[in-house]
Design a protein around this motif. Structure first.
Motif, PDB file in Angstrom:
ATOM      1  N   LEU A 135       0.908  -1.180   0.045  1.00  0.00           N
ATOM      2  CA  LEU A 135      -0.151  -0.078  -0.095  1.00  0.00           C
ATOM      3  C   LEU A 135       0.957   1.325  -0.124  1.00  0.00           C
ATOM      4  O   LEU A 135       2.067   1.411   0.494  1.00  0.00           O
ATOM      5  N   SER A 136       0.468   2.286  -0.778  1.00  0.00           N
ATOM      6  CA  SER A 136       1.266   3.467  -0.678  1.00  0.00           C
ATOM      7  C   SER A 136       1.313   4.144   0.574  1.00  0.00           C
ATOM      8  O   SER A 136       0.149   4.260   1.224  1.00  0.00           O
ATOM      9  N   ALA A 137       2.366   4.651   0.728  1.00  0.00           N
ATOM     10  CA  ALA A 137       2.412   5.670   2.063  1.00  0.00           C
ATOM     11  C   ALA A 137       2.046   6.999   1.958  1.00  0.00           C
ATOM     12  O   ALA A 137       1.820   7.823   2.806  1.00  0.00           O
ATOM     13  N   ASP A 138       2.026   7.332   0.558  1.00  0.00           N
ATOM     14  CA  ASP A 138       1.859   8.740   0.205  1.00  0.00           C
ATOM     15  C   ASP A 138       0.545   9.118  -0.681  1.00  0.00           C
ATOM     16  O   ASP A 138      -0.022  10.275  -0.351  1.00  0.00           O
ATOM     17  N   LEU A 139       0.085   8.019  -1.333  1.00  0.00           N
ATOM     18  CA  LEU A 139      -1.207   8.464  -2.124  1.00  0.00           C
ATOM     19  C   LEU A 139      -2.339   7.386  -1.757  1.00  0.00           C
ATOM     20  O   LEU A 139      -1.900   6.357  -1.819  1.00  0.00           O
ATOM     21  N   PRO A 140      -3.302   8.000  -1.394  1.00  0.00           N
ATOM     22  CA  PRO A 140      -4.488   7.350  -0.853  1.00  0.00           C
ATOM     23  C   PRO A 140      -5.092   6.301  -1.700  1.00  0.00           C
ATOM     24  O   PRO A 140      -5.077   6.720  -3.034  1.00  0.00           O
ATOM     25  N   HIS A 141      -5.360   5.108  -1.466  1.00  0.00           N
ATOM     26  CA  HIS A 141      -6.156   4.193  -2.299  1.00  0.00           C
ATOM     27  C   HIS A 141      -5.052   3.741  -3.184  1.00  0.00           C
ATOM     28  O   HIS A 141      -5.674   2.974  -4.381  1.00  0.00           O
ATOM     29  N   ARG A 142      -3.993   3.846  -3.317  1.00  0.00           N
ATOM     30  CA  ARG A 142      -2.743   3.261  -4.158  1.00  0.00           C
ATOM     31  C   ARG A 142      -2.321   1.969  -3.738  1.00  0.00           C
ATOM     32  O   ARG A 142      -1.913   1.930  -2.564  1.00  0.00           O
ATOM     33  N   GLY A 143      -2.230   0.739  -4.527  1.00  0.00           N
ATOM     34  CA  GLY A 143      -1.719  -0.319  -3.774  1.00  0.00           C
ATOM     35  C   GLY A 143      -0.792  -1.118  -5.040  1.00  0.00           C
ATOM     36  O   GLY A 143      -1.149  -0.991  -6.474  1.00  0.00           O
ATOM     37  N   ARG A 144       0.198  -1.803  -4.930  1.00  0.00           N
ATOM     38  CA  ARG A 144       0.848  -2.418  -5.763  1.00  0.00           C
ATOM     39  C   ARG A 144       0.351  -3.918  -5.594  1.00  0.00           C
ATOM     40  O   ARG A 144       0.104  -4.704  -4.692  1.00  0.00           O
ATOM     41  N   VAL A 145       0.263  -4.400  -7.220  1.00  0.00           N
ATOM     42  CA  VAL A 145      -0.531  -5.947  -7.292  1.00  0.00           C
ATOM     43  C   VAL A 145       0.345  -6.492  -7.937  1.00  0.00           C
ATOM     44  O   VAL A 145       1.023  -6.141  -8.870  1.00  0.00           O
ATOM     45  N   ILE A 146      -0.114  -7.974  -8.015  1.00  0.00           N
ATOM     46  CA  ILE A 146       0.444  -8.848  -8.918  1.00  0.00           C
ATOM     47  C   ILE A 146      -0.619  -9.402  -9.649  1.00  0.00           C
ATOM     48  O   ILE A 146      -1.683 -10.064  -9.173  1.00  0.00           O
ATOM     49  N   HIS A 147      -0.640  -9.581 -11.090  1.00  0.00           N
ATOM     50  CA  HIS A 147      -1.599 -10.294 -11.809  1.00  0.00           C
ATOM     51  C   HIS A 147      -0.640 -11.050 -13.004  1.00  0.00           C
ATOM     52  O   HIS A 147       0.352 -10.956 -13.121  1.00  0.00           O
ATOM     53  N   ALA A 148      -1.506 -12.280 -13.343  1.00  0.00           N
ATOM     54  CA  ALA A 148      -0.562 -13.119 -14.465  1.00  0.00           C
ATOM     55  C   ALA A 148      -0.190 -12.394 -15.579  1.00  0.00           C
ATOM     56  O   ALA A 148       0.929 -12.435 -16.222  1.00  0.00           O
ATOM     57  N   LEU A 149      -0.886 -11.186 -16.031  1.00  0.00           N
ATOM     58  CA  LEU A 149      -0.640 -10.346 -17.156  1.00  0.00           C
ATOM     59  C   LEU A 149       0.043  -9.039 -16.793  1.00  0.00           C
ATOM     60  O   LEU A 149       0.661  -8.340 -17.696  1.00  0.00           O
ATOM     61  N   ALA A 150       0.225  -8.840 -15.536  1.00  0.00           N
ATOM     62  CA  ALA A 150       0.827  -7.323 -15.228  1.00  0.00           C
ATOM     63  C   ALA A 150       1.167  -7.479 -13.846  1.00  0.00           C
ATOM     64  O   ALA A 150       0.622  -8.032 -12.917  1.00  0.00           O
ATOM     65  N   GLU A 151       2.098  -6.623 -13.336  1.00  0.00           N
ATOM     66  CA  GLU A 151       2.460  -6.277 -12.122  1.00  0.00           C
ATOM     67  C   GLU A 151       2.819  -4.767 -11.926  1.00  0.00           C
ATOM     68  O   GLU A 151       3.447  -4.323 -12.787  1.00  0.00           O
ATOM     69  N   GLY A 152       2.403  -4.207 -11.057  1.00  0.00           N
ATOM     70  CA  GLY A 152       2.333  -2.524 -11.050  1.00  0.00           C
ATOM     71  C   GLY A 152       1.435  -2.113  -9.828  1.00  0.00           C
ATOM     72  O   GLY A 152       0.779  -2.821  -9.020  1.00  0.00           O
ATOM     73  N   TRP A 153       1.150  -0.832  -9.986  1.00  0.00           N
ATOM     74  CA  TRP A 153       0.427   0.064  -9.140  1.00  0.00           C
ATOM     75  C   TRP A 153      -0.918   0.373  -9.863  1.00  0.00           C
ATOM     76  O   TRP A 153      -0.975   0.722 -11.155  1.00  0.00           O
ATOM     77  N   MET A 154      -1.910   0.261  -8.694  1.00  0.00           N
ATOM     78  CA  MET A 154      -3.402   0.524  -9.435  1.00  0.00           C
ATOM     79  C   MET A 154      -3.979   1.248  -8.142  1.00  0.00           C
ATOM     80  O   MET A 154      -3.476   1.191  -6.989  1.00  0.00           O
ATOM     81  N   SER A 155      -5.037   2.112  -8.761  1.00  0.00           N
ATOM     82  CA  SER A 155      -6.196   2.533  -7.752  1.00  0.00           C
ATOM     83  C   SER A 155      -7.005   1.724  -7.229  1.00  0.00           C
ATOM     84  O   SER A 155      -7.733   1.033  -7.935  1.00  0.00           O
ATOM     85  N   LEU A 156      -7.026   1.309  -5.748  1.00  0.00           N
ATOM     86  CA  LEU A 156      -7.994   0.656  -5.160  1.00  0.00           C
ATOM     87  C   LEU A 156      -9.332   1.228  -4.955  1.00  0.00           C
ATOM     88  O   LEU A 156     -10.423   0.399  -4.642  1.00  0.00           O
ATOM     89  N   ALA A 157      -9.590   2.518  -5.276  1.00  0.00           N
ATOM     90  CA  ALA A 157     -10.756   3.325  -5.030  1.00  0.00           C
ATOM     91  C   ALA A 157     -10.708   4.537  -5.862  1.00  0.00           C
ATOM     92  O   ALA A 157      -9.716   4.799  -6.358  1.00  0.00           O
ATOM     93  N   THR A 158     -11.724   5.034  -6.191  1.00  0.00           N
ATOM     94  CA  THR A 158     -12.014   6.277  -6.770  1.00  0.00           C
ATOM     95  C   THR A 158     -11.504   7.398  -5.988  1.00  0.00           C
ATOM     96  O   THR A 158     -11.280   7.354  -4.707  1.00  0.00           O
ATOM     97  N   PRO A 159     -11.288   8.633  -6.384  1.00  0.00           N
ATOM     98  CA  PRO A 159     -10.946   9.729  -5.937  1.00  0.00           C
ATOM     99  C   PRO A 159     -12.115  10.290  -4.574  1.00  0.00           C
ATOM    100  O   PRO A 159     -11.947  10.759  -3.628  1.00  0.00           O
ATOM    101  N   HIS A 160     -13.328   9.673  -4.862  1.00  0.00           N
ATOM    102  CA  HIS A 160     -14.239   9.825  -3.836  1.00  0.00           C
ATOM    103  C   HIS A 160     -14.308   8.944  -2.801  1.00  0.00           C
ATOM    104  O   HIS A 160     -14.880   9.041  -1.960  1.00  0.00           O
ATOM    105  N   GLY A 161     -13.458   7.782  -3.101  1.00  0.00           N
ATOM    106  CA  GLY A 161     -13.319   6.652  -2.024  1.00  0.00           C
ATOM    107  C   GLY A 161     -14.200   5.510  -2.099  1.00  0.00           C
ATOM    108  O   GLY A 161     -14.042   4.448  -1.461  1.00  0.00           O
ATOM    109  N   GLN A 162     -14.771   5.202  -3.550  1.00  0.00           N
ATOM    110  CA  GLN A 162     -15.633   4.241  -3.673  1.00  0.00           C
ATOM    111  C   GLN A 162     -14.579   3.260  -4.205  1.00  0.00           C
ATOM    112  O   GLN A 162     -14.089   3.372  -5.178  1.00  0.00           O
ATOM    113  N   LEU A 163     -14.992   2.004  -3.745  1.00  0.00           N
ATOM    114  CA  LEU A 163     -13.947   0.930  -3.793  1.00  0.00           C
ATOM    115  C   LEU A 163     -13.939   0.329  -5.359  1.00  0.00           C
ATOM    116  O   LEU A 163     -15.197   0.140  -5.786  1.00  0.00           O
TER     117      LEU A 163
END
Length: 205
Positions: A135-163
């Motif tokens: 989980l990002s320490a600086d950017l809210p709702h940003r997380g590093r994830v792993i998937h078979a086709l990609a690895e990197g950072w994504m937003s876990l929620a919208t700017p309003h906080g909706q998951l």
């Protein structure tokens, strides 16, 4: 009509859900600058409720994702515009969920770095299953994830906080997603740890 009991007890650190579209303003005054419009069904964190003994609580300072501002919680006729959520209804992705799997609820971009303007790795479709690693320490709702086709950072929620994700998933739910939607296989120890964390998170909700 009397003021609703749940709104009368609304206090800082409570969670509430919008019952209709609400205007988020910069200050407590309803004449202050408009920041954004909040959709119905959005979960907010209450930051401040002005103390009052005689008048019903009508305004509250809230956090909606990255937005901070003031909303009206009920009309002058005591019609509720939000509802106070029970503790067991509130959900937040925390560090204890690292290693758990989540299902995407919408098309989501995976980027090379933590920042929103870093290189785009891939767009993952709804129902794709990813494993949360950091989980990002600086950017809210940003997380590093792993998937078979990609690895990197994504937003876990919208700017309003909706998951944007659903979970944590149990191992049976991950298996049911099928190999095309699931991340690369984890080591047995990692899988067991993730399942234990998911079970603990589910029990805590």
């Amino acid at each position: 009509p009397p003021e609703r009991e749940d709104l009368r007890r609304l206090a800082p650190e409570d969670s509430c859900e919008t019952l209709t579209m609400l205007t988020l303003r910069q200050e407590e005054s309803i004449c202050s600058n408009v920041l954004t419009e909040l959709p119905a069904g959005l979960t907010l964190r209450v930051l401040e409720v002005p103390a009052t003994d005689r008048q019903p609580r009508r305004r509250a300072k809230v956090q909606a994702g990255m937005w901070l501002g003031w909303i009206t919680v009920q009309t002058s006729a005591y019609e509720p515009l939000v509802r106070r959520k029970l503790a067991e209804e509130s959900f937040e992705i925390t560090e204890r969920m690292l290693g758990c799997s989540f299902r995407l609820l919408q098309v989501t971009q995976v980027r090379r770095g933590e920042r929103f303007d870093s290189e785009l790795v891939k767009e993952l479709a709804p129902d794709a299953v990813v494993r949360l690693c950091e989980l990002s320490a600086d950017l809210p709702h940003r997380g590093r994830v792993i998937h078979a086709l990609a690895e990197g950072w994504m937003s876990l929620a919208t700017p309003h906080g909706q998951l944007r994700v659903k979970g944590p998933l149990l191992s049976s739910e991950v298996s049911a997603a099928g190999p095309a939607k699931v991340e690369g296989a984890a080591a047995g120890a990692e899988a067991a740890a993730a399942e234990a964390a998911a079970a603990e998170a589910a029990a805590a909700e």
